[in-house]
Design an enzyme around this catalytic site. Structure first.
Site, PDB file in Angstrom:
ATOM      1  N   HIS A 133     -30.789  24.767 -34.918  1.00 23.21           N
ATOM      2  CA  HIS A 133     -32.227  24.790 -35.180  1.00 23.21           C
ATOM      3  C   HIS A 133     -32.468  25.626 -36.434  1.00 23.21           C
ATOM      4  O   HIS A 133     -31.897  26.720 -36.565  1.00 23.21           O
ATOM      5  CB  HIS A 133     -32.973  25.480 -34.036  1.00 23.21           C
TER       6      HIS A 133
ATOM      7  N   ILE B 213     -38.768  17.045 -32.679  1.00 24.92           N
ATOM      8  CA  ILE B 213     -39.894  16.297 -32.123  1.00 24.92           C
ATOM      9  C   ILE B 213     -40.933  17.236 -31.476  1.00 24.92           C
ATOM     10  O   ILE B 213     -42.098  16.852 -31.324  1.00 24.92           O
ATOM     11  CB  ILE B 213     -39.367  15.255 -31.097  1.00 24.92           C
TER      12      ILE B 213
ATOM     13  N   HIS C  88     -26.029  21.291 -32.408  1.00 22.88           N
ATOM     14  CA  HIS C  88     -27.140  21.294 -33.375  1.00 22.88           C
ATOM     15  C   HIS C  88     -27.539  22.716 -33.685  1.00 22.88           C
ATOM     16  O   HIS C  88     -27.475  23.599 -32.831  1.00 22.88           O
ATOM     17  CB  HIS C  88     -28.341  20.494 -32.860  1.00 22.88           C
TER      18      HIS C  88
HETATM   19  P1  5GP Z   1     -31.808  22.450 -27.407  1.00 21.05           P
HETATM   20  O1  5GP Z   1     -32.857  22.558 -26.326  1.00 21.05           O
HETATM   21  O2  5GP Z   1     -30.625  21.637 -26.918  1.00 21.05           O
HETATM   22  O3  5GP Z   1     -31.415  23.740 -28.047  1.00 21.05           O
HETATM   23  O4  5GP Z   1     -32.503  21.644 -28.582  1.00 21.05           O
HETATM   24  C1  5GP Z   1     -32.752  20.275 -28.493  1.00 21.05           C
HETATM   25  C2  5GP Z   1     -33.926  20.000 -29.397  1.00 21.05           C
HETATM   26  O5  5GP Z   1     -33.991  18.613 -29.610  1.00 21.05           O
HETATM   27  C3  5GP Z   1     -35.268  20.424 -28.818  1.00 21.05           C
HETATM   28  O6  5GP Z   1     -35.890  21.378 -29.670  1.00 21.05           O
HETATM   29  C4  5GP Z   1     -36.054  19.125 -28.703  1.00 21.05           C
HETATM   30  O7  5GP Z   1     -37.420  19.264 -29.026  1.00 21.05           O
HETATM   31  C5  5GP Z   1     -35.326  18.228 -29.702  1.00 21.05           C
HETATM   32  N1  5GP Z   1     -35.375  16.808 -29.364  1.00 21.05           N
HETATM   33  C6  5GP Z   1     -35.131  16.258 -28.133  1.00 21.05           C
HETATM   34  N2  5GP Z   1     -35.235  14.920 -28.207  1.00 21.05           N
HETATM   35  C7  5GP Z   1     -35.549  14.623 -29.512  1.00 21.05           C
HETATM   36  C8  5GP Z   1     -35.795  13.390 -30.190  1.00 21.05           C
HETATM   37  O8  5GP Z   1     -35.740  12.300 -29.629  1.00 21.05           O
HETATM   38  N3  5GP Z   1     -36.106  13.474 -31.511  1.00 21.05           N
HETATM   39  C9  5GP Z   1     -36.170  14.688 -32.176  1.00 21.05           C
HETATM   40  N4  5GP Z   1     -36.501  14.642 -33.478  1.00 21.05           N
HETATM   41  N5  5GP Z   1     -35.949  15.859 -31.554  1.00 21.05           N
HETATM   42  C10 5GP Z   1     -35.641  15.824 -30.236  1.00 21.05           C
END
Ligand code: 5GP
Ligand code: ZN
Length: 112
Positions: A100, A31, A98
């Site tokens: 990336h 997102i 997850h």
């Molecule tokens: P982290 O910060 O845990 O490594 O990655 C989480 C990712 O999830 C972030 O890059 C953030 O932008 C993405 N993200 C968070 N909420 C949502 C959502 O509701 N939809 C989508 N498509 N991505 C999300």
């Protein structure tokens, strides 16, 4: 896990822009993209992070990497970065495993 954002996205309860899906995993565009192409690949079953991978659930991680290899080829991506943040200090904000996948711009090393 009922209160997990990515479990809800994998289950279709919260909408997302799908890149790929099969019985084990789901891939969708981030997102808040940090590169021209930025999508996430998650297991459908809840695993909190790489720190929770065990011999019993590790097969899905290998599967996710085969999916990353296929989907990036299908999208024509020749160079890309795969990242998984583990814990808050490393930048993890969603506690469902997850990976990336980022592509389409020059990347720096070491990462910030
Ligand atoms: P982290 O910060 O845990 O490594 O990655 C989480 C990712 O999830 C972030 O890059 C953030 O932008 C993405 N993200 C968070 N909420 C949502 C959502 O509701 N939809 C989508 N498509 N991505 C999300
Ligand atoms: Zn979850």
């Amino acid at each position: 896990m009922s209160d997990c954002l990515f479990c809800k996205i994998a289950g279709g309860e919260i909408p997302s822009k799908k890149v790929y899906e099969d019985e084990l995993c789901y891939a969708f565009y981030d997102i808040d993209p940090q590169a021209p192409t930025h999508f996430l690949v998650i297991p459908k079953a809840h695993i909190a992070s790489v720190a929770e991978v065990t011999p019993e659930n590790a097969a899905v991680v290998a599967h996710i990497f085969t999916v990353i290899a296929k989907v990036t080829k299908d999208l024509g991506l020749e160079s890309y970065r795969v990242v998984s943040n583990i814990g808050e200090q490393a930048g993890q904000s969603v506690f469902h495993l997850h990976f990336h996948v980022l592509s389409g711009r020059d990347m720096t090393w070491p990462p910030g």
